[in-house]
Enzyme design. Structure first.
Site, short mmCIF file in Angstrom:
data_model
loop_
_atom_site.label_atom_id
_atom_site.label_comp_id
_atom_site.label_asym_id
_atom_site.label_seq_id
_atom_site.Cartn_x
_atom_site.Cartn_y
_atom_site.Cartn_z
N PHE A 33 0.80 -1.22 0.00
CA PHE A 33 0.00 0.00 0.00
C PHE A 33 0.83 1.27 0.00
O PHE A 33 0.30 2.35 0.16
CB PHE A 33 -0.95 -0.01 1.20
CG PHE A 33 -1.84 -1.21 1.20
CD1 PHE A 33 -2.92 -1.29 0.35
CD2 PHE A 33 -1.55 -2.29 2.02
CE1 PHE A 33 -3.73 -2.40 0.33
CE2 PHE A 33 -2.36 -3.42 2.01
CZ PHE A 33 -3.45 -3.48 1.16
N ASP A 167 -2.30 -3.63 13.70
CA ASP A 167 -1.15 -4.22 12.99
C ASP A 167 0.10 -4.09 13.85
O ASP A 167 1.17 -3.74 13.37
CB ASP A 167 -0.98 -3.53 11.64
CG ASP A 167 -0.14 -4.35 10.67
OD1 ASP A 167 0.08 -5.56 10.93
OD2 ASP A 167 0.31 -3.79 9.65
#
Ligand code: ADP
Ligand code: MG
Length: 352
Positions: A33, A167
């Site tokens: 990303f 995360d």
């Protein structure tokens, strides 16, 4: 609405930047990303290697900018020091978000964990000098305790703000050379439940190696994201019901485990551990019973470390890595755990 007024005032008075203000340096990382570089300001070429970090992000960059702005105002010390974020669309057809942080340091916790010298390499970083003391379990335990405490402290800041990171892993924890503490980075998968931003988790963003068993936090219970005002009113209730912050606590528990057991520091060994734990219905005590009788010296040493001081480390670990989110400690409760009663490795000796 004062948050938005503040945001506006800050936007107005803080320096703004655009693409041409930056000179790209070394590439630091590349995910699905975005790409991360070390950069310098074009009008400040004196700064050597680049004292800033740039992430060029895809569509998720918008959320990451939002999260970083919020963190800077609410719990600045928890995360890397955010400078500025903007939408850059001059060259490419697809929009690209540029995010700028201060360069915090060269080492993530993942880098430090890979060294044979761990955890002594961290002690040197925190204290700024090599300790001329005998190496041993006690000392290693004190260093690990300090790292976990700093992590929980940063997490408590995020969670108190209403943000769940989702995360948490050694790759997303940077050692800040300026403050000599660990800080959290990479808020791309984070969710702010108080305002409903990024409320529906992007499951594919989550790292399965560190994800708690309920990895689809709330998406099954709450199929659509409430609009912002509704979410603001509802979220304290949802928070109490689902305890989404405990997702980060589970990940932190796995990091604790990797620090205690060198044999669990590689990707493959962690994946294998996750399989074993699942077979034990996510019961760490049961896992210990299956592995301990036939374990080698290295694993035994890890258990020995966790068993110090009457097994207080093991007690904390098993209060973080549990199947049910409800049964895991919050970051705040974990910080009050007796494991942290004895002094760790701290420059000033006190709590930070
Ligand atoms: P992604 O995982 O999406 O590629 P991250 O935000 O995790 O992006 O950053 C990638 C890497 O860049 C990190 O693992 C770290 O090595 C480095 N990095 C990111 N932010 C900083 C920072 N503020 N200071 C120093 N290094 C950083
Ligand atoms: Mg990352």
């Amino acid at each position: 609405f004062d948050m938005f007024v503040l945001a506006f005032v800050e936007r107005f008075f803080r320096p703004t930047f655009r693409k041409d203000d930056f000179v790209l340096g070394k590439k630091l990382g590349e995910g699905s990303f975005g790409v991360v570089y070390r950069v310098t300001l074009a009008n400040k070429p004196s700064s050597k290697e680049g004292d800033l970090v740039l992430k060029k992000a895809t569509e998720y960059g918008a959320v990451e900018i939002w999260m970083n702005e919020r963190v800077r105002r609410a719990c600045a010390n928890s995360c890397a020091d955010f400078v500025y974020g903007f939408l850059e669309r001059s060259t490419k057809k697809t929009p690209e978000y540029w995010l700028i942080w201060q360069f915090e340091g060269d080492a993530t916790l993942a880098d430090l964990l890979q060294s044979r010298d761990f955890p002594y390499n961290v002690e040197t970083l925190i204290l700024g000098e090599v300790q001329d003391l005998p190496k041993g379990l006690e000392r290693e335990n004190r260093i690990i305790q300090t790292i976990i405490r700093q992590l929980l402290f940063a997490l408590d800041g995020l969670h108190s703000t209403g943000i769940v990171h989702r995360d948490i892993k050694p790759q997303n924890i940077i050692f800040s050379e300026g403050s000599r503490t660990f800080k959290i980075i990479d808020l791309g998968a984070a969710t702010d439940l108080r305002v409903g931003i990024n409320y529906i988790p992007k499951e594919f963003l989550l790292d399965p190696r560190y994800a708690a068993p309920e990895q689809y936090i709330m998406s099954t219970q709450t199929p659509s994201a409430p609009s912002a005002p509704v979410a603001t009113a509802l979220s304290p209730v949802l928070w109490q019901l689902n305890l989404p912050d405990r997702f980060d606590i589970y990940s932190t528990g796995l990091i604790f485990l990797q620090m205690a057991f060198p044999g669990l520091r590689t990707d493959n060994s962690l994946i294998q551990f996750n399989r074993q734990l699942k077979r034990c219905d996510y019961d760490l005590v049961a896992w210990r019973k299956t592995v301990e009788p036939r374990c080698g010296a290295e694993l035994r040493r890890g258990f020995e470390l966790l068993d110090l001081d009457g097994g207080i480390g093991w007690e904390l670990l098993t209060s973080m890595v549990r199947y049910k989110a409800r049964q895991r400690l919050s970051a705040k409760a974990a910080l009050a755990h007796p494991y942290f009663d004895k002094e760790g490795t701290q420059k000033d000796g006190g709590f930070t």
